[in-house]
Design a protein around this motif. Structure first.
Motif, PDB file in Angstrom:
ATOM      1  N   ILE A 139      -6.491  -1.719   0.692  1.00  0.00           N
ATOM      2  CA  ILE A 139      -7.055  -1.183   1.943  1.00  0.00           C
ATOM      3  C   ILE A 139      -8.199  -2.080   2.416  1.00  0.00           C
ATOM      4  O   ILE A 139      -8.324  -2.384   3.601  1.00  0.00           O
ATOM      5  CB  ILE A 139      -7.518   0.277   1.751  1.00  0.00           C
ATOM      6  N   LEU A 145       1.231   7.130  -6.478  1.00  0.00           N
ATOM      7  CA  LEU A 145       0.104   8.052  -6.688  1.00  0.00           C
ATOM      8  C   LEU A 145       0.509   9.494  -6.447  1.00  0.00           C
ATOM      9  O   LEU A 145      -0.039  10.408  -7.058  1.00  0.00           O
ATOM     10  CB  LEU A 145      -1.049   7.705  -5.726  1.00  0.00           C
ATOM     11  N   ILE A 187       0.851   4.230  -2.801  1.00  0.00           N
ATOM     12  CA  ILE A 187       0.611   5.625  -2.422  1.00  0.00           C
ATOM     13  C   ILE A 187       1.760   6.509  -2.906  1.00  0.00           C
ATOM     14  O   ILE A 187       1.563   7.613  -3.399  1.00  0.00           O
ATOM     15  CB  ILE A 187       0.400   5.754  -0.905  1.00  0.00           C
ATOM     16  N   LEU A 244       0.835  -1.204   0.000  1.00  0.00           N
ATOM     17  CA  LEU A 244       0.000   0.000   0.000  1.00  0.00           C
ATOM     18  C   LEU A 244       0.867   1.251   0.000  1.00  0.00           C
ATOM     19  O   LEU A 244       0.624   2.200  -0.747  1.00  0.00           O
ATOM     20  CB  LEU A 244      -0.927  -0.009   1.217  1.00  0.00           C
ATOM     21  N   ASP A 245       1.902   1.240   0.813  1.00  0.00           N
ATOM     22  CA  ASP A 245       2.798   2.399   0.888  1.00  0.00           C
ATOM     23  C   ASP A 245       3.474   2.646  -0.459  1.00  0.00           C
ATOM     24  O   ASP A 245       3.667   3.793  -0.877  1.00  0.00           O
ATOM     25  CB  ASP A 245       3.862   2.184   1.984  1.00  0.00           C
ATOM     26  N   ALA A 303      -5.016   0.527  -4.780  1.00  0.00           N
ATOM     27  CA  ALA A 303      -4.898   0.977  -3.378  1.00  0.00           C
ATOM     28  C   ALA A 303      -6.159   0.639  -2.605  1.00  0.00           C
ATOM     29  O   ALA A 303      -6.109   0.152  -1.472  1.00  0.00           O
ATOM     30  CB  ALA A 303      -4.644   2.480  -3.326  1.00  0.00           C
ATOM     31  N   LYS A 304      -7.291   0.867  -3.229  1.00  0.00           N
ATOM     32  CA  LYS A 304      -8.574   0.593  -2.559  1.00  0.00           C
ATOM     33  C   LYS A 304      -8.712  -0.890  -2.254  1.00  0.00           C
ATOM     34  O   LYS A 304      -9.210  -1.306  -1.204  1.00  0.00           O
ATOM     35  CB  LYS A 304      -9.737   1.042  -3.437  1.00  0.00           C
ATOM     36  N   TYR A 344      -5.295   3.827  -8.121  1.00  0.00           N
ATOM     37  CA  TYR A 344      -6.320   4.111  -7.120  1.00  0.00           C
ATOM     38  C   TYR A 344      -7.115   2.848  -6.819  1.00  0.00           C
ATOM     39  O   TYR A 344      -7.362   2.506  -5.655  1.00  0.00           O
ATOM     40  CB  TYR A 344      -7.232   5.229  -7.624  1.00  0.00           C
TER      41      TYR A 344
END
Lengths: 61, 374
Positions: free
Chosen positions: A41, A20, A17, A13-14, A37-38, A34
């Motif tokens: 999460i 992004l 991000i 995830l990091d 990432a979703k 995006y």
């Protein structure tokens, strides 16, 4: 494919991000990242839910 | 004359008999006292005296039997075999030494710390990262201790169940060092080793905690291939094992907190990252929308300008066309004259010849007869 653990997913995830946050990114790439990432999460939230359940069970013992 | 009732020996015989007697009566003794005249010969042999207020006894032994560096003034308990050497006199051959008393323990620890620091065992560059939220932990402590139960409780309350491989051992006393070292070695040799070794012990006196500052234990921690997290005693107690470890925790509870995140706190972090991701995609979309709007405005302006240009051009053409309109002479009062066959008559002489003509006006046609041609 092996299920990734919390630590591995958090690292992923990091990384997403970080990508992004690249201001030169075009909108197509950004949309894909995006979505990625979703997804990560959501998986992390599920793992935390499971841990919460285990913790509550242990506390109840 | 010496009485015949008294036993007589040669010197060598006396030494032999005396040592036999010692071996029978004192096969092993523990003597406590303060070190004096401490020296090491050829890097292998140790000589010192143990003294108290009124007496002094010589000691001799191997440097391998030392618990760490020692010097004059340190109080110790030495285990050894008393012997009368045939040449060098009486001494105790020590096999084991333990530093005793808070002051002496601190002094010995300081000596060892200097030695190990010079060797680089405590260097920051050697410290490895401890894994975040490890899946498998190797725990070394006493299973009956509060440190053990506190550690497990905090791990479970913060992160739920983790696989904890546990090796029970003594955490104080003469046998503790061997058990701790053995536990570290066994974890390191395991076919499926844990991601981190955790060595913990709760609070106690300087004597109780001394084992964690013994040279052999400190070296076992520093040479572990598995990263180590050590927490001994309370915040103010700093053992040499903690300095040699990859990470020191102030207490066993703190060790648990360092190893695993609090899942409630993790939720907050995740919510923050979720917002961050949403915010970034919105920024990217807004930026793109803004760019599109600028392009749209530009294109629209260009089109409007083009349209206006075309309109002006058409208007000009219209005016030109109007000037070429064949009906225009009729509007000025002119008429179109034709002969009987419909052919246009453009001058008066043809009109005289035609006699009968038609005259087309803007609003209709009349027939006429040329009466007076002149």
């Amino acid at each position: 494919m092996a299920v990734k653990n919390y630590k591995q997913l958090k690292q992923e995830l990091d990384e997403v991000i970080l990508k992004l946050e690249n201001e030169d990114m075009d909108i197509d790439q950004a949309t894909v990242l995006y979505a990625e990432a979703k997804k990560i999460i959501t998986e992390l939230e599920k793992q935390l839910e499971k841990k919460d359940a285990v913790i509550k069970k242990l506390a109840g013992k | 004359m010496i009485s015949e009732a008294v036993l007589k020996f040669t010197v060598s015989q006396f030494v032999a008999v005396f040592n036999q007697s010692l071996e029978l009566m004192y096969p092993s003794v523990v003597i406590s006292g303060e070190i004096a005249n401490f020296r090491i010969s050829k890097g292998a042999w140790v000589y010192f005296d143990l003294k108290d207020e009124s007496s002094s006894v010589k000691f001799f032994g191997s440097v391998r039997s030392l618990p760490g560096p020692l010097e004059d003034g340190i109080n110790v308990e030495a285990v050894g075999l008393p012997r009368l050497h045939n040449l060098y006199g009486f001494s105790v051959n020590f096999t084991e030494i333990a530093v005793v008393g808070e002051g002496s323990i601190a002094k010995a620890q300081a000596l060892l710390a200097s030695k190990l620091e010079r060797e680089g065992l405590f260097a920051l560059e050697r410290k490895r990262e401890i894994p975040f939220a490890p899946d498998r932990i190797g725990l070394i402590t006493s299973g009956e201790s509060a440190a053990y139960s506190d550690f497990i409780k905090i791990i479970n309350s913060r992160w739920g169940k983790i696989e904890i491989q546990f090796r029970d051992c003594l955490v104080q006393g003469n046998e503790a060092a061997g058990q701790i070292i053995s536990a570290i070695e066994k974890f390191n040799l395991a076919p499926d080793p844990p991601e981190i070794l955790v060595l913990i012990r709760g609070g106690g006196s300087a004597d109780d905690l001394a084992v964690f500052s013994l040279e052999n234990v400190v070296r076992a921690v520093s040479t572990s291939r598995i990263p180590t997290l050590v927490a001994i005693g309370h915040e103010r107690d700093v053992s040499l094992s903690e300095l040699a470890a990859d990470k020191r925790a102030s207490t066993p509870s703190n060790a648990a907190e360092l190893l695993v995140p609090d899942q409630t706190h993790e939720r907050q972090i995740l919510a923050g990252k979720n917002q961050q991701v949403d915010s970034w995609i919105k920024q990217i979309f807004d930026k793109n929308r803004e760019e599109l709007n600028e392009i749209w405005d530009y294109v629209t302006n260009k089109m409007n300008t083009k349209v206006e240009q075309q309109k002006t051009h058409l208007q000009q053409k219209g005016l030109m066309l109007e000037a070429l309109n064949p009906s225009l002479p009729f509007k000025k009062g002119f008429a179109l004259v034709r002969d009987k066959s419909g052919k246009q008559i453009k001058n008066a002489s043809f009109a005289k010849k035609a006699v009968h003509v038609s005259m087309e006006f803007g609003d209709g046609t009349v027939n006429a007869e040329v009466v007076n041609g002149s």
